[in-house]
Design an enzyme around this catalytic site. Sequence first.
Site, PDB file in Angstrom:
ATOM      1  N   GLU A  44       0.785  -1.025  -0.288  1.00 16.55           N
ATOM      2  CA  GLU A  44      -0.072   0.053  -0.043  1.00 16.55           C
ATOM      3  C   GLU A  44       0.667   1.195   0.104  1.00 16.55           C
ATOM      4  O   GLU A  44       0.602   2.569  -0.535  1.00 16.55           O
ATOM      5  CB  GLU A  44      -0.753   0.066   1.127  1.00 16.55           C
ATOM      6  CG  GLU A  44      -2.087  -0.808   0.984  1.00 16.55           C
ATOM      7  CD  GLU A  44      -3.142  -0.437   0.453  1.00 16.55           C
ATOM      8  OE1 GLU A  44      -2.803   0.122  -0.638  1.00 16.55           O
ATOM      9  OE2 GLU A  44      -3.536  -1.444  -0.728  1.00 16.55           O
ATOM     10  N   TYR A 127      -5.992   7.272   3.811  1.00 17.03           N
ATOM     11  CA  TYR A 127      -6.688   6.268   3.114  1.00 17.03           C
ATOM     12  C   TYR A 127      -6.037   4.929   2.999  1.00 17.03           C
ATOM     13  O   TYR A 127      -6.807   3.604   3.274  1.00 17.03           O
ATOM     14  CB  TYR A 127      -5.645   6.362   0.888  1.00 17.03           C
ATOM     15  CG  TYR A 127      -5.662   4.981   0.576  1.00 17.03           C
ATOM     16  CD1 TYR A 127      -6.575   4.095  -0.485  1.00 17.03           C
ATOM     17  CD2 TYR A 127      -4.465   4.838   0.515  1.00 17.03           C
ATOM     18  CE1 TYR A 127      -6.729   3.400  -0.534  1.00 17.03           C
ATOM     19  CE2 TYR A 127      -4.239   3.164  -0.426  1.00 17.03           C
ATOM     20  CZ  TYR A 127      -5.469   2.987  -0.550  1.00 17.03           C
ATOM     21  OH  TYR A 127      -5.130   1.737  -1.451  1.00 17.03           O
ATOM     22  N   ASP A 145      -9.649   6.691  -3.061  1.00 17.40           N
ATOM     23  CA  ASP A 145      -8.381   6.450  -3.142  1.00 17.40           C
ATOM     24  C   ASP A 145      -9.000   7.663  -4.843  1.00 17.40           C
ATOM     25  O   ASP A 145      -9.527   8.039  -4.277  1.00 17.40           O
ATOM     26  CB  ASP A 145      -7.309   5.546  -3.993  1.00 17.40           C
ATOM     27  CG  ASP A 145      -8.137   5.105  -5.011  1.00 17.40           C
ATOM     28  OD1 ASP A 145      -9.045   5.052  -5.202  1.00 17.40           O
ATOM     29  OD2 ASP A 145      -7.553   4.502  -5.215  1.00 17.40           O
TER      30      ASP A 145
END
Length: 362
Positions: A44, A127, A145
Amino acid sequence: MPNTDLPSEQAADFRRVLARWYKQHARPLPWRETRDPYRIWVSEVMLQQTRVNAVLEHYARFLRKFPTIVSLALAPEADVLAVWSGLGYYRRARMLHKAAQFITAELDGVLPSTSAELRKLPGIGEYTSAAIASIAFGESIAVVDGNVERVLLRLTGRPEQATSESKRFVADQAAAVVPQRRSGTNAPGDHNQAMMELGATICLPRGPLCLQCPVYDFCRTRGEHKTEAREKMRSRRVAYLLHQRKRGSAIEVMLHRRPTDASLMPGMYELPELPMDGVEEYTPTLRVRHSITNTNYYVEVFTADKTLLRALPLSIREYEWCRLGQLADLPLTGLARKVLRRLHLIASPGVRMPQPETMMRQ
DNA sequence: GACGCGTGGAC
DNA sequence: TGTCCAAGCGT
């Protein structure tokens, strides 16, 4: 503002259709083959503002070098940056490293399992905390996002606006369709990834592939949604020096270490920069393009001679000699890495290095 | 809220 | 050649 919400009775249908599509069309990405929270976390962070292809080139190598949170925590920062070289946004690597050290020192080496706790770690924002919590731990929380924002604005027909109200709207829409946690599956994590996958592969910024879209029936705009034009690219020519020497059996190349307090790529190594007006008469050893945000750099690399050495902007003592064999372990800027690879002075992936004696470049 | 922070591939 | 990006974060 008219009521642009997706009708709430459609949310369940929407989830179902999207889930079926995702099951069939999800790209087989390495971070989708694991439930190890650390690996999800690394993916991520790498994916922040970065294309999947670029991440693929770094992800496996990073995890081979730092397979656990503790191994990452114990590594020198320069080693972490060296593996990150070429991915950009190097602050991400520093914060990932810092967070690993905090987790090791204060949390028994265990990554927190809730979005609220994850959110407190450096480099993990709104996020990323939601992404890790849902994908690795099954928490029912929606991610927003760039993909999700675009998808939801198009579905609802609300125009693009950089206001807090618009952000609120998108967050509410995302939360309205995210599924509840259920045992035996990871519905929230799969749903969040499906929303992003839809934006990344179908609901493209320009030219969305509406005929292939699984949720076309739910969409208010169907290809008519406008995306803002962006700022024009600039071009700039820059020149760098390639200067090598032999020390015993080793070959060394002269590099410049950027100041540790620079805002751009602090502490990272690059080739010595030459003023453009010093290289008029010369033919470059190498030309490459390098684009940074809004600028295309047309880069020329020149092999050193006495005149070029005199043209260097810094005293010769400000540069550092680095052995070719250790270049791959240095935190190089992406450009330095690209140039040195192009010149075969560091290995490209899958390429065997020639013997040192044959490596001196002209 | 606006800004700074990187990159290389596709076309 | 030039254009357009991509799964944000911290300040």
